[in-house]
Design a protein around this motif. Structure first.
Motif, PDB file in Angstrom:
ATOM      1  N   UNK A 241      40.124  82.302  60.154  1.00 37.31           N
ATOM      2  CA  UNK A 241      38.918  82.177  60.971  1.00 37.31           C
ATOM      3  C   UNK A 241      38.506  83.523  61.555  1.00 37.31           C
ATOM      4  N   UNK A 242      37.210  83.760  61.733  1.00 39.51           N
ATOM      5  CA  UNK A 242      36.760  85.012  62.351  1.00 39.51           C
ATOM      6  C   UNK A 242      37.368  85.203  63.741  1.00 39.51           C
ATOM      7  N   UNK A 243      37.811  86.422  64.007  1.00 43.24           N
ATOM      8  CA  UNK A 243      38.304  86.763  65.330  1.00 43.24           C
ATOM      9  C   UNK A 243      39.640  86.163  65.700  1.00 43.24           C
ATOM     10  N   UNK A 244      40.373  85.631  64.726  1.00 43.35           N
ATOM     11  CA  UNK A 244      41.613  84.910  65.048  1.00 43.35           C
ATOM     12  C   UNK A 244      42.869  85.762  64.934  1.00 43.35           C
ATOM     13  N   UNK A 245      42.778  86.951  64.350  1.00 42.59           N
ATOM     14  CA  UNK A 245      43.981  87.706  64.013  1.00 42.59           C
ATOM     15  C   UNK A 245      44.817  88.096  65.222  1.00 42.59           C
ATOM     16  N   UNK A 246      44.194  88.572  66.302  1.00 37.64           N
ATOM     17  CA  UNK A 246      44.954  89.253  67.348  1.00 37.64           C
ATOM     18  C   UNK A 246      44.845  88.610  68.721  1.00 37.64           C
ATOM     19  N   UNK A 247      44.602  87.316  68.754  1.00 35.65           N
ATOM     20  CA  UNK A 247      44.657  86.584  70.020  1.00 35.65           C
ATOM     21  C   UNK A 247      46.108  86.368  70.420  1.00 35.65           C
ATOM     22  N   UNK A 248      46.378  86.367  71.712  1.00 34.55           N
ATOM     23  CA  UNK A 248      47.748  86.186  72.214  1.00 34.55           C
ATOM     24  C   UNK A 248      48.318  84.851  71.746  1.00 34.55           C
ATOM     25  N   UNK A 365      28.804  98.806  54.115  1.00 35.51           N
ATOM     26  CA  UNK A 365      30.071  99.045  53.420  1.00 35.51           C
ATOM     27  C   UNK A 365      30.780  97.762  53.011  1.00 35.51           C
ATOM     28  N   UNK A 366      30.167  96.609  53.244  1.00 37.26           N
ATOM     29  CA  UNK A 366      30.796  95.335  52.917  1.00 37.26           C
ATOM     30  C   UNK A 366      29.984  94.565  51.889  1.00 37.26           C
ATOM     31  N   UNK A 367      30.690  93.799  51.067  1.00 44.39           N
ATOM     32  CA  UNK A 367      30.045  92.817  50.199  1.00 44.39           C
ATOM     33  C   UNK A 367      29.735  91.589  51.056  1.00 44.39           C
ATOM     34  N   UNK A 368      28.557  91.539  51.605  1.00 43.47           N
ATOM     35  CA  UNK A 368      28.214  90.455  52.511  1.00 43.47           C
ATOM     36  C   UNK A 368      27.941  89.143  51.778  1.00 43.47           C
ATOM     37  N   UNK A 369      27.909  89.192  50.440  1.00 41.67           N
ATOM     38  CA  UNK A 369      27.745  87.966  49.668  1.00 41.67           C
ATOM     39  C   UNK A 369      29.083  87.373  49.235  1.00 41.67           C
ATOM     40  N   UNK A 370      30.202  87.970  49.684  1.00 42.74           N
ATOM     41  CA  UNK A 370      31.514  87.383  49.397  1.00 42.74           C
ATOM     42  C   UNK A 370      31.610  85.997  50.038  1.00 42.74           C
ATOM     43  N   UNK A 371      32.493  85.162  49.486  1.00 39.86           N
ATOM     44  CA  UNK A 371      32.638  83.786  49.969  1.00 39.86           C
ATOM     45  C   UNK A 371      33.928  83.669  50.770  1.00 39.86           C
ATOM     46  N   UNK A 372      33.842  83.585  52.102  1.00 45.45           N
ATOM     47  CA  UNK A 372      35.051  83.413  52.910  1.00 45.45           C
ATOM     48  C   UNK A 372      35.469  81.953  52.974  1.00 45.45           C
ATOM     49  N   UNK A 373      36.620  81.703  53.559  1.00 42.85           N
ATOM     50  CA  UNK A 373      37.098  80.324  53.684  1.00 42.85           C
ATOM     51  C   UNK A 373      36.273  79.539  54.697  1.00 42.85           C
ATOM     52  N   UNK A 374      35.569  80.256  55.579  1.00 46.29           N
ATOM     53  CA  UNK A 374      34.803  79.618  56.655  1.00 46.29           C
ATOM     54  C   UNK A 374      33.419  80.235  56.728  1.00 46.29           C
ATOM     55  N   UNK A 375      32.376  79.422  56.686  1.00 46.12           N
ATOM     56  CA  UNK A 375      31.020  79.911  56.886  1.00 46.12           C
ATOM     57  C   UNK A 375      30.607  80.938  55.856  1.00 46.12           C
ATOM     58  N   UNK A 376      29.928  81.986  56.331  1.00 44.61           N
ATOM     59  CA  UNK A 376      29.520  83.103  55.489  1.00 44.61           C
ATOM     60  C   UNK A 376      30.078  84.385  56.084  1.00 44.61           C
ATOM     61  N   UNK A 377      29.909  85.494  55.386  1.00 49.64           N
ATOM     62  CA  UNK A 377      30.403  86.764  55.914  1.00 49.64           C
ATOM     63  C   UNK A 377      29.689  87.148  57.207  1.00 49.64           C
ATOM     64  N   UNK A 378      28.502  86.616  57.438  1.00 49.49           N
ATOM     65  CA  UNK A 378      27.830  86.858  58.710  1.00 49.49           C
ATOM     66  C   UNK A 378      28.651  86.309  59.878  1.00 49.49           C
ATOM     67  N   UNK A 379      29.394  85.215  59.621  1.00 54.32           N
ATOM     68  CA  UNK A 379      30.224  84.635  60.680  1.00 54.32           C
ATOM     69  C   UNK A 379      31.392  85.545  61.042  1.00 54.32           C
ATOM     70  N   UNK A 380      31.763  86.445  60.128  1.00 55.10           N
ATOM     71  CA  UNK A 380      32.880  87.353  60.397  1.00 55.10           C
ATOM     72  C   UNK A 380      32.429  88.575  61.205  1.00 55.10           C
ATOM     73  N   UNK A 381      31.144  88.571  61.587  1.00 55.48           N
ATOM     74  CA  UNK A 381      30.635  89.558  62.541  1.00 55.48           C
ATOM     75  C   UNK A 381      30.498  88.918  63.910  1.00 55.48           C
ATOM     76  N   UNK A 382      31.164  87.771  64.091  1.00 54.13           N
ATOM     77  CA  UNK A 382      31.073  87.017  65.335  1.00 54.13           C
ATOM     78  C   UNK A 382      32.446  86.864  65.982  1.00 54.13           C
ATOM     79  N   UNK A 383      32.423  86.628  67.272  1.00 56.22           N
ATOM     80  CA  UNK A 383      33.632  86.509  68.087  1.00 56.22           C
ATOM     81  C   UNK A 383      33.800  85.053  68.514  1.00 56.22           C
TER      82      UNK A 383
END
Length: 597
Positions: A241-248, A365-383
């Motif tokens: 999920x976007x923003x999930x890597x480094x939460x406590x 610098x990103x392939x914004x048309x890549x298919x993530x597991x959740x939503x679109x790559x635009x969602x990975x610019x969100x917190x």
């Protein structure tokens, strides 16, 4: 989109066409079989649900419901994996409430490079990645699942889980991260005390007190090593999920995101309108996004091995030249130790992965048309945030600490953190993001060793107090499993501190913690396979030019005898005798150091 990033993406797709087509064809055959549980016999199904309670049993036997596989790397001696103890119950409860189910399909081994540094166990570390891939495949081989959640963080563990999951590429798959431990002492203090101990200025009790303060609670280590590089890169690839890597680990948002990803997986299974098998998520666009994030963040050199192995598991051919071409156009946008003083918690406070992704996207610098597991790559610019107890995603901010994540239209370096080296000693890589400009060029006589322990012994009797290039050979994948050589860093750091020029050249590894010492690592062909390192002698003049990407020996060594020590003692004890097949079959570092390639 940046022309070089676009071209590298196209190059990977073109050179991989045949292998990728074969991979996808194999996966589609698996996917077209539909709900796997429906093909099991009554006896098979009875074994599947024998240990389940009545409610879970009926859900699993209902083929209109989804059953999610949990592949866990939990053990309670690895700080990063200890939080996973209760994740399966949380995931099961979330899915039960959604009228679906989950089962722990299997566990994978999870060893800690921090525990095995400088020890015999380190010789098994790299090989554990492919063993984990096999273990993941065994866990999924029961064919009773509709999706997969991977519980794994560190070093070889998370890459191994992806490789294994890609062999079941028809299943939607995502990582569920656990998060970093709180910040202990500063990284500067840690380096200082290690160097003082190496110089004999502090006793072991002082060193132990410092290490206990640095590594002190559940969660990943806080420096930007391989474990945290895994998390940053895999989030950039859209594998969590976007923003999930480094939460406590124990934060409310962390637990809410774990529940969210569990529920999300059943919405992207086969037969749903938004089917996202991992085979289609991990393509050339996704891989390049991961490489861009790796370079922009100054991530672990281990990923010059792991990303190649992951790509090949998905039928894609990635080369070190792809890294090099991208590094020329991807700027360094973060400063985290060992590239700077900040740790991963400071990076998270500055905006974390979503802010970095926003900076990369703004530079095309990103392939914004890549298919993530959740939503679109635009969602990975969100917190992610919690609003009234529910997870929502809001636009990522610009950097909240411009000393850690660069401000818009700024960078810490115009070049990415890694550089490929080439020359008459072979090919290798260097992490230049942590190396000061004045140390990126060295020309000095070689001192040749077969072991990092021999270097330590030479240092203790004063033999390294001069301008010198330390060569540690016969430490490649087929020689002894390519152990990390971090025992050398405090030693060579002290040599530099004394005013001498020094560098390391090796067919071994250093990983994400490689710092200010210029180190040409992963040299291939490795010495045991006849690479030029095996013909070097003390006194040979070696030139390392990190900026130009050159590693050369001035002498003509082509006619010299190729010297190989007897390595039998390196192959027995501490389980190493069980891995002779790996040493015999492993590919070169440039091919991913894998038994599968």
């Amino acid at each position: 989109m940046n022309k070089v990033v676009k071209q590298v993406t196209k190059n990977i797709a073109k050179r991989s066409s045949e292998m990728r087509t074969k991979y996808l064809s194999r996966i589609r055959v698996q996917g077209e079989l539909g709900k796997e549980r429906s093909m099991l016999t009554c006896g098979n199904l009875a074994h599947t649900v024998a240990s389940c309670g009545a409610g879970q049993k009926s859900t699993i036997l209902d083929f209109t419901r989804s059953n999610v596989a949990i592949v866990t790397a939990y053990n309670d001696m690895l700080s990063a994996h200890e939080p996973y103890q209760y994740y399966p119950e949380k995931i099961k409860l979330a899915l039960k409430n959604a009228r679906h189910s989950a089962q722990v399909a299997g566990g994978v081994p999870a060893m800690c490079d921090g525990v095995t540094q400088g020890q015999t166990g380190m010789d098994l570390s790299l090989f554990s990645r492919d063993l984990i891939a096999q273990s993941t495949a065994i866990a999924l081989s029961h064919n009773t699942f509709d999706a997969t959640l991977l519980l794994g963080v560190c070093d070889k563990i998370a890459p191994g889980q992806i490789i294994g999951a890609l062999s079941f590429g028809h299943l939607p798959t995502a990582f569920v991260p656990s998060g970093p431990m709180p910040t202990g002492i500063t990284n500067e203090e840690k380096v200082k005390i290690r160097q003082q101990y190496a110089a004999g200025e502090l006793d072991k009790s002082a060193l132990q007190d410092m290490e206990n303060s640095a590594y002190h609670s559940p969660g990943t280590c806080t420096f930007y090593g391989t474990a945290n590089t895994n998390q940053l890169v895999f989030e950039a690839m859209g594998l969590m999920l976007p923003g999930s890597a480094f939460l406590a680990p124990d934060s409310k948002l962390r637990h809410a995101l774990t529940e969210t990803i569990a529920k999300h997986m059943v919405t992207i299974t086969h037969g749903c309108g938004d089917y996202r098998p991992i085979a289609e998520v991990v393509d050339e666009r996704t891989i390049v996004n991961g490489l861009v994030a790796l370079l922009a963040s100054g991530g672990s050199t281990n990923h010059t091995i792991h990303m190649i192995a992951i790509a090949r598991a998905a039928g894609l051919i990635v080369t070190w030249d792809d890294f090099d071409q991208l590094s020329d156009v991807v700027p360094s946008l973060t400063l985290m130790y060992p590239n700077g003083p900040a740790d991963i918690n400071t990076f998270q406070d500055a905006g974390g992965v979503p802010t970095l992704m926003k900076m990369l996207a703004s530079r095309d610098l990103l392939n914004m048309d890549a298919i993530p597991v959740f939503g679109t790559m635009e969602d990975y610019l969100k917190q992610p945030v919690l609003i009234d107890g529910k997870v929502q995603f809001i636009a990522a901010s610009n950097s909240l600490n411009e000393n850690v994540i660069a401000a818009p239209d700024k960078e810490f370096s115009k070049q990415g953190g890694l550089k490929v080296l080439d020359g008459n000693l072979g090919r290798g890589v260097i992490k230049i993001s942590a190396v000061a400009e004045e140390h990126r060029f060295i020309e000095a006589p070689a001192m040749v060793f077969e072991s990092q322990h021999d270097v330590e012994a030479a240092y203790k009797v004063g033999k390294l107090n001069k301008d010198v290039v330390i060569v540690v050979r016969h430490n490649g994948p087929s020689a002894n499993g390519m152990p990390e050589l971090h025992k050398l860093m405090p030693i060579l750091g002290n040599v530099m501190k004394a005013g001498f020029k020094t560098a390391l050249v090796t067919d071994g590894r250093l990983s994400g913690a490689s710092g200010k010492v210029p180190a040409a690592i992963h040299i291939t062909p490795e010495a045991l396979q006849g690479g030029p390192l095996c013909q070097l002698q003390d006194g040979d003049i070696i030139c390392l030019d990190a900026n130009k990407g050159k590693i050369t020996v001035k002498s003509d060594i082509s006619q010299r005898v190729k010297l190989h020590p007897i390595l039998d003692s390196e192959h027995i004890g501490a389980g190493r005798e069980l891995f002779s097949m790996f040493r015999n079959m492993v590919s070169s570092a440039e091919m991913g150091a894998s038994i599968f390639n």
